[in-house]
Design a protein around this motif. Structure first.
Motif, mmCIF file in Angstrom:
data_model
loop_
_atom_site.group_PDB
_atom_site.id
_atom_site.type_symbol
_atom_site.label_atom_id
_atom_site.label_comp_id
_atom_site.label_asym_id
_atom_site.label_seq_id
_atom_site.Cartn_x
_atom_site.Cartn_y
_atom_site.Cartn_z
ATOM 1 N N VAL A 5 -3.297 -34.007 -7.652
ATOM 2 C CA VAL A 5 -4.718 -34.240 -6.734
ATOM 3 C C VAL A 5 -5.840 -34.475 -7.972
ATOM 4 C CG1 VAL A 5 -6.030 -33.227 -5.042
ATOM 5 C CG2 VAL A 5 -3.523 -33.040 -4.902
ATOM 6 N N ASP A 6 -6.596 -35.543 -7.377
ATOM 7 C CA ASP A 6 -7.709 -35.651 -8.385
ATOM 8 C C ASP A 6 -8.770 -34.640 -7.780
ATOM 9 O OD1 ASP A 6 -6.693 -37.520 -9.768
ATOM 10 O OD2 ASP A 6 -7.725 -39.132 -8.330
ATOM 11 N N ALA A 7 -9.298 -34.046 -8.863
ATOM 12 C CA ALA A 7 -10.894 -32.807 -8.742
ATOM 13 C C ALA A 7 -11.737 -33.024 -9.761
ATOM 14 C CB ALA A 7 -10.035 -31.627 -8.949
ATOM 15 N N GLY A 25 -13.573 -35.225 -14.437
ATOM 16 C CA GLY A 25 -12.286 -35.279 -13.717
ATOM 17 C C GLY A 25 -11.224 -34.791 -14.199
ATOM 18 N N TYR A 26 -10.275 -34.309 -13.397
ATOM 19 C CA TYR A 26 -8.993 -33.681 -14.070
ATOM 20 C C TYR A 26 -8.013 -33.699 -12.622
ATOM 21 C CZ TYR A 26 -10.218 -29.329 -11.503
ATOM 22 O OH TYR A 26 -10.615 -28.275 -10.787
ATOM 23 N N ARG A 27 -6.821 -33.688 -12.875
ATOM 24 C CA ARG A 27 -5.637 -33.586 -11.936
ATOM 25 C C ARG A 27 -4.891 -32.281 -11.797
ATOM 26 N NH1 ARG A 27 -1.670 -38.210 -12.580
ATOM 27 N NH2 ARG A 27 -1.917 -38.560 -10.422
ATOM 28 N N VAL A 28 -4.860 -31.817 -10.693
ATOM 29 C CA VAL A 28 -4.260 -30.566 -10.272
ATOM 30 C C VAL A 28 -2.847 -31.027 -9.686
ATOM 31 C CG1 VAL A 28 -4.148 -28.567 -8.928
ATOM 32 C CG2 VAL A 28 -6.333 -29.512 -9.939
ATOM 33 N N TYR A 29 -1.820 -30.385 -10.232
ATOM 34 C CA TYR A 29 -0.431 -30.535 -9.567
ATOM 35 C C TYR A 29 -0.226 -29.657 -8.427
ATOM 36 C CZ TYR A 29 4.641 -31.197 -9.137
ATOM 37 O OH TYR A 29 5.903 -31.372 -8.651
#
Length: 421
Positions: A5-7, A25-29
């Motif tokens: 999920v992009d955060a 931005g970063y990506r959460v699993y």
């Protein structure tokens, strides 16, 4: 359905550096729950898992050994804790840890933060095995494991505290924007931990499969601020003991994982599939991680059998030097218990064999005369005794497991290892 999920990281307005103040931005699993997750094992994979499980059972059942299985279990537990700590960047050799252990039991100071942290890992491993004798596994059990892990260290205040903020792994930055992996958001952690405990308390899958999937899920959730890796590897011990696969001792799997740390991390990363759990891609991702886990467990069993034979030879040599040793005498009991105590005092020896301090002292005297024990000190002037050949054997064992082929003379270690004396 598992997904990334992009955060957006808002930055820290009052941060000291530009990097701290910068947003990005970063990506959460976000993983699937374990309970009810479909898993389709191929016939070949199922057969391989069954083979490795038989190796673990055989390792626990073998009575044809001079060295007491309880003593060997303690020694392997110590080696496992050292290796698990090594993966987290904590390095310590056999002698130094053994002296710190004796100092701690005697209530003496003087041992360093690294030794304290590794001893915390030993306590966490012991805690995992004691929890396995109970009923269902709870979140409270997991937090207790973590609390014991950090007890006495600089991070003790975080022991057993489930995170309430976003954390991340790697990247070397002060924000998650450059991280190698970002676990689920903190508001999802409680439900994921409840699901993990429900899965561990069940028996839907073969034992090794359950241990592999539970460990990967724990590392993915990353529920604590620090010590997740060591707690997750203690969880493996809990599962193998709880399901009855390893009632006496668990093979030192962390020694193998530490030797193949890159493959270990890659295996965990690869297990984080995207999309429906029943999709071919998800099934293969989980299958490849199970293959890695099973292969490393098999290697740990094989090398432990070899090490046990070496310890038997060592005890035979000691008894040869001593001459006649009466069965169940203090000397006999101490010889059998020595593998669990590379360094000891008269008091710890008495506790180890269940005899008086005077009898333990007499037994130590005989072993010193036979050059099985050598006098040393713990702290400034506290008398202790070291088992030089055992320290050397355990050092060789750690070095062998760091080699891709089990022998540093044929293939160099894949990681830093203690030097031979």
């Amino acid at each position: 359905m598992a997904e990334y999920v992009d955060a957006l990281w808002p930055g820290t307005p009052n941060g000291v550096t530009r990097a701290e103040r910068r947003s990005g931005g970063y990506r959460v699993y976000v993983p699937d729950a374990l309970v009810g997750r479909p898993l389709m094992l191929t016939a070949e994979r199922s057969a391989d898992i069954a083979d490795v499980e038989r190796q673990v059972v055989a390792l626990n059942a073998d009575e044809h050994t001079l060295v007491g299985l309880e003593a060997l279990a303690r020694l392997l537990l110590r080696a496992e804790a050292v290796a698990s700590s090594f993966i987290e960047g904590l390095q310590i050799n056999v002698r130094r840890l053994a002296k710190a252990d004796v100092a701690e039991k005697a209530g003496l100071g003087g041992y360093d933060d690294t030794a304290r942290a590794v001893l915390g890992n030993v306590r966490a491993m012991e805690s995992a095995l004691s929890l396995a004798d109970g009923g269902d596994v709870t979140v409270g059990d997991i937090t207790e494991l973590h609390r014991r892990l950090l007890a006495g260290t600089r991070d003790e205040r975080w022991g057993g505290v489930i995170r309430t903020e976003q954390n991340w792994v790697g990247g070397g930055g002060v924000t998650p924007c450059t991280a190698e992996f970002v676990p689920p958001p903190p508001d999802m952690v409680p439900d994921l931990l409840d699901d993990l405990c429900a899965y561990v308390s069940g028996d839907d899958h073969p034992v090794l499969v359950q241990a592999a999937l539970a460990h990967a899920q724990f590392e993915t959730v990353h529920p604590f601020a620090d010590g997740n890796g060591r707690t997750g590897r203690a969880l493996i011990h809990l599962i193998l003991r709880r399901r009855g696969l390893a009632p006496r001792f668990v093979p030192p799997l962390s020694l193998i994982l530490a030797s193949h740390a890159d493959a270990y991390i890659a295996g965990l990363t690869g297990s984080r599939y995207e999309g429906p759990a029943g999709s071919p891609g998800a099934q293969e991702a989980m299958g490849l991680w199970i293959d890695r886990f099973a292969a490393d467990t098999a290697r740990a069993c094989t090398d432990t059998e070899r090490f046990r034979a070496e310890l038997d030879e060592l005890e035979t040599a000691w008894r040869g030097r001593l001459g006649r040793v009466r069965a169940d005498s203090s000397v006999d009991l101490l010889l059998r218990a020595l593998p669990s105590a590379p360094v000891l005092t008269v008091a710890t020896a008495a506790e180890l064999i269940g005899r008086s301090v005077q009898r333990a002292n007499d037994a130590i005297g005989r072993l010193v005369e036979a050059q099985v024990l050598k006098q040393t000190t713990v702290g400034r002037r506290n008398r202790a005794f070291e088992v030089p050949e055992l320290v050397q054997a355990l050092t060789g064992f750690e070095r062998a497991l760091a080699s891709p082929v089990g022998d540093t003379r044929q293939a160099p270690p894949a990681r830093p290892v203690p030097y031979r004396a």
